[in-house]
Design a protein around this motif. Structure first.
Motif, short mmCIF file in Angstrom:
data_model
loop_
_atom_site.label_atom_id
_atom_site.label_comp_id
_atom_site.label_asym_id
_atom_site.label_seq_id
_atom_site.Cartn_x
_atom_site.Cartn_y
_atom_site.Cartn_z
N GLU A 16 -7.40 4.88 -0.47
CA GLU A 16 -6.64 3.98 -1.35
C GLU A 16 -7.29 2.61 -1.45
O GLU A 16 -7.38 2.03 -2.54
CB GLU A 16 -5.21 3.84 -0.82
CG GLU A 16 -4.36 2.91 -1.65
CD GLU A 16 -2.96 2.72 -1.10
OE1 GLU A 16 -2.22 1.92 -1.69
OE2 GLU A 16 -2.61 3.36 -0.09
N ARG A 65 -10.26 2.87 -3.77
CA ARG A 65 -9.84 3.02 -5.18
C ARG A 65 -9.30 1.72 -5.75
O ARG A 65 -9.41 1.47 -6.95
CB ARG A 65 -8.79 4.11 -5.30
CG ARG A 65 -9.40 5.48 -5.15
CD ARG A 65 -8.41 6.56 -5.45
NE ARG A 65 -9.05 7.86 -5.35
CZ ARG A 65 -8.40 8.99 -5.39
NH1 ARG A 65 -7.09 9.00 -5.55
NH2 ARG A 65 -9.05 10.14 -5.29
N ARG A 66 -8.72 0.87 -4.90
CA ARG A 66 -8.22 -0.43 -5.36
C ARG A 66 -9.29 -1.52 -5.29
O ARG A 66 -9.00 -2.69 -5.53
CB ARG A 66 -7.02 -0.86 -4.52
CG ARG A 66 -5.78 -0.05 -4.77
CD ARG A 66 -4.63 -0.63 -4.01
NE ARG A 66 -3.41 0.11 -4.25
CZ ARG A 66 -2.20 -0.40 -4.09
NH1 ARG A 66 -2.06 -1.64 -3.68
NH2 ARG A 66 -1.15 0.34 -4.32
N LEU A 94 0.83 -1.19 0.00
CA LEU A 94 0.00 0.00 0.00
C LEU A 94 0.87 1.25 0.00
O LEU A 94 1.95 1.27 0.57
CB LEU A 94 -0.91 0.01 1.22
CG LEU A 94 -1.91 -1.14 1.33
CD1 LEU A 94 -2.63 -1.09 2.67
CD2 LEU A 94 -2.89 -1.09 0.19
N GLU A 100 -6.27 8.52 4.34
CA GLU A 100 -5.69 8.29 3.01
C GLU A 100 -5.64 6.80 2.67
O GLU A 100 -5.84 6.41 1.52
CB GLU A 100 -4.28 8.89 2.93
CG GLU A 100 -4.24 10.40 2.92
CD GLU A 100 -4.34 10.99 4.32
OE1 GLU A 100 -4.22 10.24 5.31
OE2 GLU A 100 -4.55 12.21 4.41
N GLN A 101 -5.36 5.97 3.68
CA GLN A 101 -5.35 4.52 3.45
C GLN A 101 -6.76 4.03 3.10
O GLN A 101 -6.92 3.19 2.21
CB GLN A 101 -4.84 3.78 4.67
CG GLN A 101 -4.74 2.28 4.44
CD GLN A 101 -4.47 1.52 5.72
OE1 GLN A 101 -5.12 1.76 6.73
NE2 GLN A 101 -3.50 0.63 5.68
#
Length: 112
Positions: free
Chosen positions: A71, A74-75, A59, A67-68
């Motif tokens: 992410e 989005r993944r 990651l 933010e994680q």
């Protein structure tokens, strides 16, 4: 009555008004109803077990943060709903010195 050293234990009478928490903390606890607090590790393990994710995933944001959560959405590791709830819980805990709890029966994006 003086207690002799006979080894017999004498239990104190129960007083419900004298109850204290076993571990004192300065952090306040907040219960967030209608939200889930997904475990990132179990979500990634669930995706790897379903063979829809590379086992050697790394990651960009390895520490727990908003933010994680973005992410992971989005993944396509987390759903948008789980990512939104995770971001809210992490933001609430980050700067307010609080502990966030939820009543979710979520396990790997499957709800009971």
């Amino acid at each position: 009555i003086p207690y002799r050293a006979s080894g017999k234990r004498h239990r104190k009478p129960y007083n419900p008004h004298a109850w204290r928490s076993s571990t004192l903390t300065r952090r306040s606890s907040i219960l967030c109803l209608g939200m889930s607090y997904p475990c990132v590790r179990s979500q990634i393990a669930e995706q790897i077990a379903a063979s829809s994710l590379d086992p050697n995933i790394s990651l960009f944001h390895p520490s727990e943060s908003v933010e994680q959560a973005v992410e992971l959405v989005r993944r396509n590791i987390l759903t948008e709903m789980d990512g939104r709830d995770l971001a809210r819980c992490l933001a609430l805990e980050a700067h307010n010195d609080t502990l966030c709890y939820t009543i979710s029966l979520e396990a790997g994006a499957r709800y009971a």
